[in-house]
Design a protein around this motif. Structure first.
Motif, mmCIF file in Angstrom:
data_model
loop_
_atom_site.group_PDB
_atom_site.id
_atom_site.type_symbol
_atom_site.label_atom_id
_atom_site.label_comp_id
_atom_site.label_asym_id
_atom_site.label_seq_id
_atom_site.Cartn_x
_atom_site.Cartn_y
_atom_site.Cartn_z
ATOM 1 N N LYS A 385 0.837 -1.209 0.000
ATOM 2 C CA LYS A 385 0.000 0.000 0.000
ATOM 3 C C LYS A 385 0.870 1.256 0.000
ATOM 4 O O LYS A 385 0.673 2.167 -0.820
ATOM 5 C CB LYS A 385 -0.929 -0.001 1.222
ATOM 6 C CG LYS A 385 -1.836 -1.231 1.296
ATOM 7 C CD LYS A 385 -2.704 -1.204 2.524
ATOM 8 C CE LYS A 385 -1.951 -1.301 3.826
ATOM 9 N NZ LYS A 385 -1.256 -2.593 4.050
ATOM 10 N N SER A 386 1.854 1.302 0.912
ATOM 11 C CA SER A 386 2.732 2.487 0.978
ATOM 12 C C SER A 386 3.523 2.632 -0.313
ATOM 13 O O SER A 386 3.764 3.738 -0.794
ATOM 14 C CB SER A 386 3.689 2.364 2.157
ATOM 15 O OG SER A 386 2.960 2.251 3.352
ATOM 16 N N THR A 387 3.913 1.490 -0.870
ATOM 17 C CA THR A 387 4.658 1.506 -2.128
ATOM 18 C C THR A 387 3.832 2.144 -3.244
ATOM 19 O O THR A 387 4.325 2.969 -4.005
ATOM 20 C CB THR A 387 5.041 0.059 -2.516
ATOM 21 O OG1 THR A 387 5.705 -0.539 -1.402
ATOM 22 C CG2 THR A 387 5.930 0.024 -3.733
ATOM 23 N N PHE A 426 2.423 10.715 5.333
ATOM 24 C CA PHE A 426 2.939 9.355 5.317
ATOM 25 C C PHE A 426 2.726 8.657 6.654
ATOM 26 O O PHE A 426 2.364 9.279 7.642
ATOM 27 C CB PHE A 426 4.425 9.356 4.953
ATOM 28 C CG PHE A 426 4.685 9.946 3.602
ATOM 29 C CD1 PHE A 426 4.286 9.282 2.454
ATOM 30 C CD2 PHE A 426 5.285 11.181 3.476
ATOM 31 C CE1 PHE A 426 4.490 9.828 1.206
ATOM 32 C CE2 PHE A 426 5.503 11.733 2.231
ATOM 33 C CZ PHE A 426 5.104 11.051 1.089
ATOM 34 N N GLU A 427 3.018 7.357 6.626
ATOM 35 C CA GLU A 427 2.873 6.547 7.842
ATOM 36 C C GLU A 427 3.675 7.138 8.996
ATOM 37 O O GLU A 427 3.184 7.291 10.103
ATOM 38 C CB GLU A 427 3.416 5.138 7.549
ATOM 39 C CG GLU A 427 2.349 4.095 7.378
ATOM 40 C CD GLU A 427 2.942 2.800 6.856
ATOM 41 O OE1 GLU A 427 3.874 2.844 6.025
ATOM 42 O OE2 GLU A 427 2.468 1.741 7.271
ATOM 43 N N GLU A 428 4.946 7.427 8.726
ATOM 44 C CA GLU A 428 5.809 8.036 9.734
ATOM 45 C C GLU A 428 5.567 9.535 9.652
ATOM 46 O O GLU A 428 5.939 10.165 8.672
ATOM 47 C CB GLU A 428 7.282 7.756 9.403
ATOM 48 C CG GLU A 428 7.714 6.342 9.673
ATOM 49 C CD GLU A 428 7.866 6.090 11.166
ATOM 50 O OE1 GLU A 428 8.279 7.037 11.873
ATOM 51 O OE2 GLU A 428 7.554 4.967 11.608
ATOM 52 N N LEU A 505 -3.059 9.793 1.632
ATOM 53 C CA LEU A 505 -2.889 9.674 3.080
ATOM 54 C C LEU A 505 -2.592 8.223 3.436
ATOM 55 O O LEU A 505 -3.391 7.329 3.131
ATOM 56 C CB LEU A 505 -4.158 10.136 3.804
ATOM 57 C CG LEU A 505 -4.664 11.551 3.477
ATOM 58 C CD1 LEU A 505 -5.973 11.824 4.209
ATOM 59 C CD2 LEU A 505 -3.610 12.584 3.849
ATOM 60 N N ASP A 506 -1.453 8.000 4.048
ATOM 61 C CA ASP A 506 -1.062 6.638 4.404
ATOM 62 C C ASP A 506 -1.387 6.396 5.874
ATOM 63 O O ASP A 506 -0.650 6.841 6.747
ATOM 64 C CB ASP A 506 0.435 6.438 4.129
ATOM 65 C CG ASP A 506 0.792 4.958 4.061
ATOM 66 O OD1 ASP A 506 -0.061 4.133 4.470
ATOM 67 O OD2 ASP A 506 1.895 4.637 3.592
ATOM 68 N N ASP A 507 -2.490 5.710 6.096
ATOM 69 C CA ASP A 507 -2.870 5.337 7.452
ATOM 70 C C ASP A 507 -2.846 6.543 8.404
ATOM 71 O O ASP A 507 -2.179 6.507 9.434
ATOM 72 C CB ASP A 507 -1.871 4.279 7.957
ATOM 73 C CG ASP A 507 -2.605 3.156 8.668
ATOM 74 O OD1 ASP A 507 -3.822 3.310 8.890
ATOM 75 O OD2 ASP A 507 -1.973 2.144 8.991
HETATM 76 MG MG MG Z 1 2.541 0.936 4.752
#
Ligand code: MG
Ligand code: ATP
Length: 586
Positions: A385-387, A426-428, A505-507
């Motif tokens: 997903k992030s990719t 992002f996630e982070e 939006l990642d998570d």
């Molecule tokens: Mg991810």
């Protein structure tokens, strides 16, 4: 990644372009250095006239002008040295700054995968230590390499003119120094590269210990980390000692040679004087001049060493410069078809494989996001997903297929336009060491206070107003002073502030409690109304945002539909949702 292998000396030569703007300063420095050396050489010749003329013939009247001339020459020498150092300090610091700025700009252009591959300590040591080494050589070594050779030649010529055979003997005794220097240079090159690389590794380790301090403490691994650090520090220490040892014995040899020369001159000079082949004043001038050979020869060792260090430093810096950015703004750029962009995002048979990986993460992703719609992407951890998300702002480029924005392949859009059209969180949640306001307005520096407030409200980040200095509160590196959920909400406010056409939006809500999540979700609903959004989510409450839900599995979009439809038709989706319902993140 493409590395062009350079020999160290070639590397230094390739950086000459950075010296070009400083041609005038460099020329003045050279002229000042040459004048100072000329004055230095002239003084013994003056001494000769004093002894052979004024003293030998008792011409006292000549003593005062000759003395004044000597003082004048001394003053010229001092003045020229002052001028050279004065220009040097400024010009050389500027050269270092120019290269450092270019390096920084280049690091910014390089793709994200470059930064994944390179240890940050290595980059840090190249941008600091290595550039200082180059500066030292550019300011001092380079000039004296030329000046010392000139001074050496000029003095030898004068010596030969004073007495040809004694002059030639002196030159002959100094000659073996050259091969010694060259042999030393070879061994020193190996050691200086080793110590520079080791310092890079050490910097990486110290940085990791600082950023990972909580993990180290919590797992009680402080001792082991200290031991590892000690091994690395010892390696640097040992190489440095070896380097110093080599340098020490080299200098001892260089010290010995001039003293031996003085000995030879004293004995042979006395013979020459007694045979009237050399005047007394000539003998004094001869010894004083011969002593002037000591510094150029001794300094040659230092200059070769610093040149060598500068050359390896240049090689290390060029390894970065030679890495070509893979993600370039399109040359024949197309303008976004509609202004403002409607934000029709389309993944057309997208495949992606990480450099060096055996299998592709994405194989054939087909996904259509009509303008203004919200698609929630879900899937097991590691499903890519992030990719997929990082392909939208072109942090990486597709390996096959294409991503289209309003019908145009994003690779043929100007990179700046694309990134202005796409907002990301992002996630982070990476925050910079700056104030909350600076962090939020990072992508839209011109945003008004009202816009900032609206974004913070929507992201449920109004807590920022209650911080000790409100929005001016500085948040530490990576937002250390904030909780994970607070950081996420600041990052979310940053992403929505710029009102991009497309939001990725990642998570974004993973660290929030259920109640806050519900409030953010409700606010997001309003914001997402006019925006095309691709949102990674795991919990049913966030999935409720979606017009469509897409399930990523096995490198393809395995199923799409509404939450309700998928619960019935896609067992994998039902499974993912039931797991997260019970509070387990899949
Ligand atoms: Mg991810
Ligand atoms: N920089 C990288 N280099 C090589 N492989 C990577 C890199 N980043 C991720 N991967 C691999 O790609 C795969 C997909 O990772 P990705 O981060 O896209 O998963 P994800 O679906 O976002 O997972 P999660 O739900 O845990 O965030 C994983 O197998 C991971 O090991």
């Amino acid at each position: 990644m493409t590395h062009v292998q350079n020999r160290p000396v070639n590397s230094l030569w390739r950086l000459r372009g950075y010296l070009r703007p400083f041609r005038v300063q460099m020329t003045v420095m050279f002229l000042a250095a040459i004048t100072s050396v000329a004055a230095q050489i002239a003084i013994p010749l003056l001494t000769k006239s004093v002894i052979d003329g004024a003293i030998a013939h008792g011409a006292r009247r000549m003593l005062v002008p000759l003395g004044l001339a000597a003082i004048g020459l001394g003053m010229v020498e001092a003045l020229m040295n002052m001028i050279r150092r004065w220009i040097q300090a400024d010009a050389v610091a500027q050269i270092e700054k120019t290269i450092r700025d270019a390096l920084y700009a280049h690091l910014q252009r390089l793709q994200a995968s470059f930064h994944d591959e390179w240890q940050s300590g290595q980059l840090l040591s190249r941008a600091t230590t290595d550039l200082s080494t180059i500066r030292r050589f550019a300011g001092f070594g380079l000039i004296f390499l030329v000046i010392n050779v000139l001074q050496f030649t000029a003095v030898i010529v004068l010596l030969v003119r004073l007495n040809w055979w004694l002059g030639l003997i002196t030159a002959a005794v100094f000659t073996p120094v050259l091969p010694v220097c060259l042999r030393f240079e070879k061994r020193y090159r190996v050691l200086s590269r080793r110590v520079q690389d080791q310092q890079g590794d050490l910097a990486t380790q110290i940085e990791e210990a600082a950023t990972g301090i909580r993990v180290l403490k919590a797992l009680g691994r402080g001792k082991e980390a200290a031991a590892r650090h000690d091994v690395q520090a010892t390696a640097v220490y040992e190489t440095q000692v070896e380097k110093a040892g080599l340098l020490g014995s080299f200098w001892a040899l260089l010290d010995l040679i001039p003293n031996a020369v003085i000995c030879v001159i004293l004995v042979l000079g006395t013979v020459a004087v007694s045979r009237h082949a050399l005047s007394l004043g000539g003998m004094v001038a001869f010894i004083t001049l011969a002593l002037q050979l000591v510094w150029p020869v001794e300094a040659l060792g230092y200059i070769i060493a610093s040149g060598q260090e500068a050359a390896t430093a240049a090689q290390r810096v060029l390894e970065i410069f030679d890495t070509k950015p893979e993600i370039l703004s399109a040359e024949r750029t197309e303008v976004l078809s509609t202004a403002p962009a409607h934000g029709h995002l389309e993944f057309r048979h997208v495949g992606f494989i990480y450099p060096g990986a055996a299998d592709p993460v994405l194989r054939d992703v087909v996904l259509d996001l009509p303008p203004g719609k919200t698609v929630v992407l879900t899937g097991a951890t590691g499903s890519g997903k992030s990719t997929l998300l990082q392909l939208v702002p072109r942090l990486a480029d597709v390996s096959s297929g294409a991503v289209l924005l309003d019908g145009t392949d994003i690779r043929s859009l100007p990179l700046g336009d694309l990134r202005a059209a796409v907002g990301c969180a992002f996630e982070e949640a990476t925050l910079f060491s700056a104030s909350v306001r600076e962090n939020v307005t990072f992508g839209a520096p011109a945003a008004s206070d009202a816009e900032v407030e609206a974004a913070l409200t929507a992201a449920q980040a109004r807590f920022a107003y209650d911080l000790p200095w409100g929005l001016d509160t500085r948040i530490g590196e990576q937002g250390m002073a904030l909780s994970g959920g607070q950081r996420q909400r600041i990052a979310l406010a940053r992403a929505i502030l710029a009102r991009p056409a497309v939001l990725v939006l990642d998570d974004p809500l993973s660290a929030l409690d259920v109640h806050t999540e519900e409030r953010v979700t409700r606010a997001l609903h309003q914001i997402l109304a006019g925006v095309t959004a691709l949102v990674v989510a795991h919990r049913p409450s966030t999935v409720a945002l979606a017009d469509t839900v897409a399930v990523l599995s096995g490198g393809v979009v395995a199923a799409t539909g509404t939450h309700r439809e998928l619960l019935g038709s896609c067992p994998e989706y039902a499974n993912l949702m039931s797991a997260s319902e019970s509070g387990v993140k899949v």
